[in-house]
Enzyme design. Structure first.
Site, PDB file in Angstrom:
ATOM      1  CD  GLU A   1      -3.185  -1.121   1.942  1.00 51.91           C
ATOM      2  OE1 GLU A   1      -3.277  -0.211   2.772  1.00 51.91           O
ATOM      3  OE2 GLU A   1      -4.080  -1.977   1.744  1.00 51.91           O
TER       4      GLU A   1
ATOM      5  CD  GLU B   1      -3.459  -6.059   2.991  1.00 52.17           C
ATOM      6  OE1 GLU B   1      -4.381  -5.350   3.468  1.00 52.17           O
ATOM      7  OE2 GLU B   1      -2.252  -5.807   3.141  1.00 52.17           O
TER       8      GLU B   1
END
Ligand code: AHR
Length: 531
Positions: A202, A336
């Site tokens: 991220e 994820e």
């Protein structure tokens, strides 16, 4: 868990069950009969076993207590790793475990977790002390105990290319360098295998708030210098380097995928990648998340509607990737995914503790089916997370352990690992609640590596049962063996006191004249093998 199965031959079905299910089951109305055909003559791509990957972050009780109790613990353990959890995970044949994060990875310094440990902090998740007692060697021991493989996420946020390069040298070189000798002194002379490497996490957010262009510069540098030296991982067996990819449904993610893929198409010899990550959680309102327990049909249908957006997201990003990579060399790795609800009352909000209900079992099946149908491009996925965090497989409380409905789904899907996707045709029908209408049924089929045919069926409707009449093109369907997972309520959960409230049982099927009829209970996930 003891698996029960039910085999019904063509002859037995006619005599014993013939029409019993039809006449004795008031829930199955004429509208709830669906014809499904399986075209075994047209095999599709391989469903990569890595779509059943897991994610274990240093977050709450995910690692400490969930996996690691220390060798002095009264919880039975092997070298500090709990035996009950290892036994349960072994049964899932977990293909890879992503570690150490997550946002935690963006601040992780591997040297603090080898040799004499440094006690640090975990500012992302509850601001607690991080003892670093579970470090590189303990993680590699854990994945070895469960029969899995490593997916390491390296620190691009607060680390350096040199730090990451040295971690990989420490792990993988067979040659007598100082780092190899240090590894040997720490108990592992032989090089480790690292099949998957995430270059950042991220990076557009907790990983450093980077623009796509800035991240791209980091990617090319890390990709160049972070090498795997294990002789067993060269050529065809090379480690998969996975770049940070999009993070959800917003328009800005189109630009992110486009920037990375366009650069990859024009890359020079000095850098490469084999995967692009994607994160997408099922959450409706980040500021006021849904509860994981004590909800009704309204929240059930809202969450399932939200989760089905995965299909569109995968389709959109796969299309951008196709533009620059029509041969599909780069895997889309949804590393994820899963439900994200409000923390359980009384828990530390930074620990992301939630319950796991029948709704999550359906949600898991729907997402796994999206990944399987996109098998050509989606060749990896990691549910968040493995233990005690978000949509977990397992929950623990000191020496107690309970398996969640999501665990059972992953176990039922084991035959789909590395199986060949087989096309299915059916009219899914609809399930409506208020202003929400969803497909009533979902299904995938595949042939496993031994040639056995498997069918997965999800009945989304929480009230009405469905009968599926299965026909095979080119051959008869004579028997079905399998399991179904359902529960009395959409929010039924397993607890330490009632661990088997949601547990698979044998599926109801009968065969007649070359056709199989399988009854799907309301809100159920079923997996059968057909012969
Ligand atoms: O899974 C919890 C967190 O969600 C991860 O640490 C992060 O990558 C994502 O935002």
């Amino acid at each position: 868990m003891v698996r029960s199965s039910f085999i019904l031959t063509k002859f037995a079905s006619i005599v014993i069950l013939g029409s019993m299910i039809l006449f004795l089951d008031p829930q199955v109305s004429a509208q709830n009969k669906i014809q499904l055909s399986i075209d075994t003559a047209k095999p599709g791509p391989k469903i990569d076993r890595n779509i059943f990957g897991q994610f274990a972050e240093h977050l709450g009780y995910g690692v400490y207590e969930g996996i690691w109790v220390g060798s002095d613990s009264k919880t039975p353990n092997t070298r500090g790793i709990r035996n009950d959890v290892v036994a349960a995970l072994k049964a899932l044949k977990v293909p890879n475990v992503r570690w150490p994060g997550g946002c935690f990875a963006d601040e992780y310094h591997w040297r603090k977790g080898i040799g004499s440990r440094a006690v640090t902090l975990n500012p992302n998740w509850g601001g607690v002390v991080e003892p670093n007692t579970f470090g590189t060697h303990e993680f590699m021991d854990f994945i070895d105990q469960i029969g899995s493989q490593a997916y390491l996420s390296i620190n691009v946020g607060s680390g350096t290319p040199q730090e990451a390069a040295e971690w990989l040298e420490y792990l993988t070189t067979p040659l007598p360098t100082t780092l190899q000798k240090e590894r040997a002194a720490n108990g592992h002379p032989a090089p480790y295998q690292i099949p998957m490497l995430g270059i950042g996490n991220e990076s557009w957010d907790c990983g450093g708030n980077m623009t796509p262009e800035y991240y791209l510069r980091q990617l090319t540098i890390y990709s160049r210098f972070v090498r795997n030296f294990n002789p067993a991982q060269q050529g065809d067996q090379q480690m998969m380097k996975i770049a940070v990819g999009p993070g959800g449904g917003e328009a800005r993610w189109t630009e992110w995928t486009d920037t990375i893929m366009k650069a990859w198409e024009k890359r020079q010899w000095s850098w490469d990648m084999q995967g692009l990550s994607m994160h997408n959680y099922t959450v409706i309102n980040w500021g006021n998340k849904f509860a994981s327990v004590g909800f009704g049909e309204k929240e059930y249908s809202q969450i399932l509607k939200e989760t089905l957006k995965m299909e569109d997201l995968v389709t959109r990003h796969a299309a951008i990737m196709d533009k620059y990579d029509p041969e599909k060399k780069i895997a889309l790795v949804v590393d994820e995914w899963g439900s994200w609800y409000a923390p359980l009352p009384g828990s530390n909000p930074g620990f992301l503790v939630q319950q796991n209900s029948m709704r999550d079992a359906i949600l898991a099946a729907l997402n796994l089916n999206v990944f399987a149908r996109h098998a050509e491009r989606v060749r990896g996925a990691n549910i968040a997370q493995m233990i005690n965090v978000l949509q977990a497989m397992i929950m623990t409380d000191k020496e107690k352990m309970v398996l969640t409905p999501t665990y059972h789904v992953f176990k039922m899907y084991v035959p789909f690992q590395d199986a060949t996707l087989i096309p299915v045709t059916f009219n899914a029908g609809t399930y409506t609640n208020g202003d929400i209408t969803l497909p009533g049924v979902d299904a995938i089929a595949a042939k496993d590596t031994s040639g056995k045919l498997w069918l997965e069926l999800t009945n989304v409707d929480p009230t009405n049962a469905v009968e599926i009449e299965v026909s095979l093109t080119g051959s008869n369907a004579n028997s079905a063996t399998g399991e179904t997972l359902t529960a009395s309520k959409v929010d039924s959960v397993n607890t330490f006191d009632a661990p088997d409230a949601v547990k698979p049982r044998r599926v109801s099927a009968r065969a007649q004249n070359g056709k199989l009829t399988i009854k799907l209970d309301p809100k159920s996930v079923s997996v059968v093998s057909i012969s």
